[in-house]
Design an enzyme around this catalytic site. Structure first.
Site, short mmCIF file in Angstrom:
data_model
loop_
_atom_site.label_atom_id
_atom_site.label_comp_id
_atom_site.label_asym_id
_atom_site.label_seq_id
_atom_site.Cartn_x
_atom_site.Cartn_y
_atom_site.Cartn_z
N SER A 170 35.21 43.47 47.53
CA SER A 170 35.56 42.99 48.82
C SER A 170 36.00 41.82 48.61
O SER A 170 36.87 41.19 49.45
CB SER A 170 34.39 43.71 50.07
N ASP A 171 34.91 40.48 48.91
CA ASP A 171 35.28 38.91 48.68
C ASP A 171 36.67 38.90 48.03
O ASP A 171 37.48 38.28 48.64
CB ASP A 171 34.12 38.62 48.64
#
Length: 437
Positions: A170-171
């Site tokens: 996600s990052d």
């Protein structure tokens, strides 16, 4: 790198001369700026003296902040805020990562920033966005939060347990989203002369790569049970464990692979007279009687061969496949070596290190790693001089705590570096010995 300021960045790459100011820590915001810095952008990482980037002291900071300058000043003081505003006037692209609404609460709205620099491209990166339900906007976020809220995590794992994708999907997806939106906003500025602002939400960045599943849900009401590594749609398009325990992905789908591949695993080709298989053109659904028959044939085949044997047989017959590589496999593989993916660079804390280099190969204007991640506040003096401050003012800022810079013993105490990375002190000492020479 010590000695580098705003006026003497090295000139190279397709982003040569484009100035980027990035505020915030961890991955989602800063990593996008790093990718641009590795192809020539002039990147300054702005931090608070009281709240350094949370990944400092870890390998991630070393690899993900190369080619940047470090400027540390307290924006909650009038002098620190003025330093920030001067950097806003200097920069072309401003990337900030924080909880939604943070800069608005500080009085630094987009409109205020455009008063300082009307041609500024702004990217706000947060977990939940700058608009929407207030109780969400104000939430902090981590990678796993983004995976959970986006729905992405619900598709991964086993029927009993959801599973996050590692490392930090996600990052990093958000960082890539940040990178291209920053460039799009900058192109708009170049075309129109007017500033632009983009609101990047971490969970939306990941939701955008949910493939067609949202469309299938809203159109047909379809739900998606977790099935581990087995593809939920196509048979013979999955991971398999071989006789020696080795794991391999095989994708026996498509007109050619079906006709070349089925005989390899003991199945007739379509058209050879089997009434079930004769119906197959380029593949078959997994959750059907025929799909289970195809999977059983593949499971039998891989149980009788090692992973290297399976890979060799499949590749010789042009069936897309690859055994699951470890980093050790990647490091030994001739193709990885031929494309120079793993490179060495000098880190100010650890000395000579090795990790991932620059991806994407530019023919005429290649990217470069000019220096490793900077120490905390390493470039304060040079940056402040280039912003027009005198030596007396710079010394006064440091004495009053408006700016701050690296203190080796303090950093050891904060991050317990001797426990994490015993070679840090040795690498640091060697680096400064060279500088003193």
């Amino acid at each position: 790198m010590k000695g580098t300021g705003l006026n003497n960045f090295p000139q190279f790459g397709v982003m040569e001369g484009v100035k980027i100011l990035v505020c915030g820590g961890a991955i989602a915001g800063p990593f996008g700026a790093t990718l641009l810095g590795e192809i020539g952008a002039e990147v300054v990482h702005f931090e608070s003296p009281k709240n350094p980037d949370s990944v400092r002291g870890h390998y991630g900071y070393s690899q993900n902040h190369r080619n940047q300058l470090s400027m540390v000043a307290d924006m909650k003081t009038p002098e620190g805020l003025e330093i920030f505003k001067k950097l806003i006037k200097w920069t072309d692209i401003f990337i900030e990562s924080s909880k939604g609404g943070t800069y608005e609460k500080m009085g630094l709205t987009d409109e205020v920033l455009w008063e300082i620099n009307p041609r500024l491209a702004i990217v706000h990166v947060s977990g939940f966005g700058q608009t929407g339900v207030p109780e969400y906007i104000d939430r902090a976020s981590y990678d796993a939060v983004g995976q959970a809220f986006s729905g992405y995590m619900s598709f991964n794992g086993t029927p009993k347990e959801a599973m996050k994708v590692s490392p930090y999907l996600s990052d990093y997806v958000t960082a890539l989203n940040t990178c291209w939106t920053a460039l799009a906003a900058y192109v708009h500025v170049l075309r129109t002369g007017k500033g632009e602002s983009v609101d990047v939400a971490q969970y939306e960045s990941l939701a955008r790569i949910l493939d067609t599943r949202p469309m299938e849900y809203f159109t047909d009401g379809k739900e998606f049970p977790r099935t581990g590594n087995k593809d939920t749609q196509a048979a013979l398009f999955s991971f398999y464990t071989c006789k020696d325990g080795g794991e391999i992905f095989i994708g026996m789908n498509g007109y050619g692979p079906v006709r070349r591949g089925y005989p390899l695993i003991g199945l007739p080709k379509p058209g050879d007279g089997d009434p079930e298989i004769d119906e197959i053109l380029s593949g078959w659904m997994a959750d059907t009687d025929l799909g289970r028959r195809l999977e059983a044939a593949m499971e039998k085949f891989v149980s009788e061969h090692t992973v290297d044997e399976v890979e060799k047989i499949m590749l010789e017959n042009q069936i897309p496949c690859l055994k699951v590589y470890t980093l050790k496999d990647c490091a030994k593989d001739p193709h990885w070596k031929a494309r120079d993916i793993f490179v060495e660079w000098d880190d100010p804390m650890m000395g000579r290190v090795k990790g991932l280099g620059i991806i994407n190969k530019w023919k005429n204007n290649p990217g470069e790693i000019k220096w490793g991640a900077p120490l905390f506040g390493e470039n304060n003096e040079e940056v402040l001089k280039d912003l027009g401050y005198t030596e007396e003012e710079i010394e006064d800022f440091a004495k009053r705590g408006i700016t701050a810079s690296f203190d080796f013993d303090q950093t050891y105490e904060i991050y317990k570096l001797e426990e994490l990375f015993p070679h840090y002190r040795e690498g640091f000492t060697e680096r400064w010995k060279k500088e003193e020479e």
